[in-house]
Design an enzyme around this catalytic site. Structure first.
Site, PDB file in Angstrom:
ATOM      1  N   ASP A  17       1.220   9.588   6.484  1.00 33.70           N
ATOM      2  CA  ASP A  17       1.350   7.991   5.239  1.00 33.70           C
ATOM      3  C   ASP A  17       2.666   8.435   4.704  1.00 33.70           C
ATOM      4  O   ASP A  17       2.849   9.245   3.537  1.00 33.70           O
ATOM      5  CB  ASP A  17       0.838   7.206   3.708  1.00 33.70           C
ATOM      6  CG  ASP A  17       1.238   5.961   3.790  1.00 33.70           C
ATOM      7  OD1 ASP A  17       2.108   5.419   3.620  1.00 33.70           O
ATOM      8  OD2 ASP A  17      -0.288   5.299   3.659  1.00 33.70           O
TER       9      ASP A  17
ATOM     10  N   HIS B  20       1.187   4.997   7.946  1.00 34.11           N
ATOM     11  CA  HIS B  20       0.957   3.593   7.148  1.00 34.11           C
ATOM     12  C   HIS B  20       0.868   2.274   7.730  1.00 34.11           C
ATOM     13  O   HIS B  20       1.824   2.345   9.008  1.00 34.11           O
ATOM     14  CB  HIS B  20       2.307   3.571   5.733  1.00 34.11           C
ATOM     15  CG  HIS B  20       1.439   2.841   4.568  1.00 34.11           C
ATOM     16  ND1 HIS B  20       0.843   2.639   3.807  1.00 34.11           N
ATOM     17  CD2 HIS B  20       2.078   1.446   4.875  1.00 34.11           C
ATOM     18  CE1 HIS B  20       1.343   1.755   3.008  1.00 34.11           C
ATOM     19  NE2 HIS B  20       2.040   0.609   3.162  1.00 34.11           N
TER      20      HIS B  20
END
Length: 230
Positions: free
Chosen positions: A168, A199
């Protein structure tokens, strides 16, 4: 059936929201908590899918106090920058109060239980909803900044599921490790990791989506809600 509705807020105003209702009586309600892109096509599709599964889905327009009707595309650079600016202006504590208003509205519609699912900023707010409201079950996808909220974990009284993207860009490995250290032993919390995913991997549309990981996460979410919302 889908439509835009107005929800009474706790401070006697009204908040717009997108609603998707199933064909028959809903088995429960789920509050869908937006990303920083507003109630865009992806969030509306999340609601529609939940309605197809038999839930009453409500996505409150949490940016309404800044500018109502925001709908942005993260794949368009100026719109991404606009979204980041909106996040900087957003009062998260007020946002939780507006989510509480949506929960109360859903309960007033006669649903026995109410859950919440959020993405990105909404994932963070889903965690805060689990600590600050009487929500029956919550799910957060790639929640940002949860390490700074771990002091509230004692208040989680109902099941919480968090999906963590391993690569992420907004939640680094140190933060992910802190989430595991702080939450792995919590009896109401389940964490799932998605190695190599970035993400936004479970977005409905656009470049960020990763089909295999999104499908797995959504299957886990569906099973979680089936178990805890009935």
């Amino acid at each position: 059936m889908t439509d835009m509705i107005s929800i009474p807020t706790l401070d006697a105003a009204t908040m717009p929201a997108y609603r998707a209702a199933p064909a028959d009586s809903p088995k429960a309600a789920i509050i869908v908590i937006q990303e920083i892109f507003g109630i865009n096509a992806g969030i509306r599709r999340k609601c529609d899918t939940l309605a197809e599964a038999g839930y009453l889905a409500i996505a409150p327009d949490l940016f309404w106090r800044i500018e109502p009707g925001i709908s942005l595309d993260p794949d368009i650079a100026p719109e991404m920058q606009r979204a980041l600016a909106l996040m900087g202006q957003f009062d998260q504590d007020q946002g939780i109060r507006d989510i509480e208003a949506a929960i109360r509205f859903a309960r007033s519609a006669g649903t026995a239980k109410v859950g919440a699912v959020g993405y990105c900023l909404g994932g963070r707010l889903a965690f805060m909803t689990a600590t600050r409201t009487d929500i029956d079950a919550s799910v957060g996808y790639y929640a940002v900044g949860v390490d700074g909220l771990l002091g509230e974990k004692h208040a989680i009284a109902k099941p919480l599921l968090l999906h963590i993207a391993g690569d992420d860009g907004f939640v680094d490995r140190e933060t992910q490790a802190a989430m595991h250290a702080g939450l792995d032993d919590h009896p109401e919390v389940t964490l799932h990791d998605y190695p190599g995913e970035d993400h936004g991997f479970a977005t409905e549309f656009g470049q960020r989506r990763s089909d295999a990981a999104a499908t797995l996460a959504d299957q886990r979410t569906a099973a979680f809600f089936a178990e805890h919302l009935g």
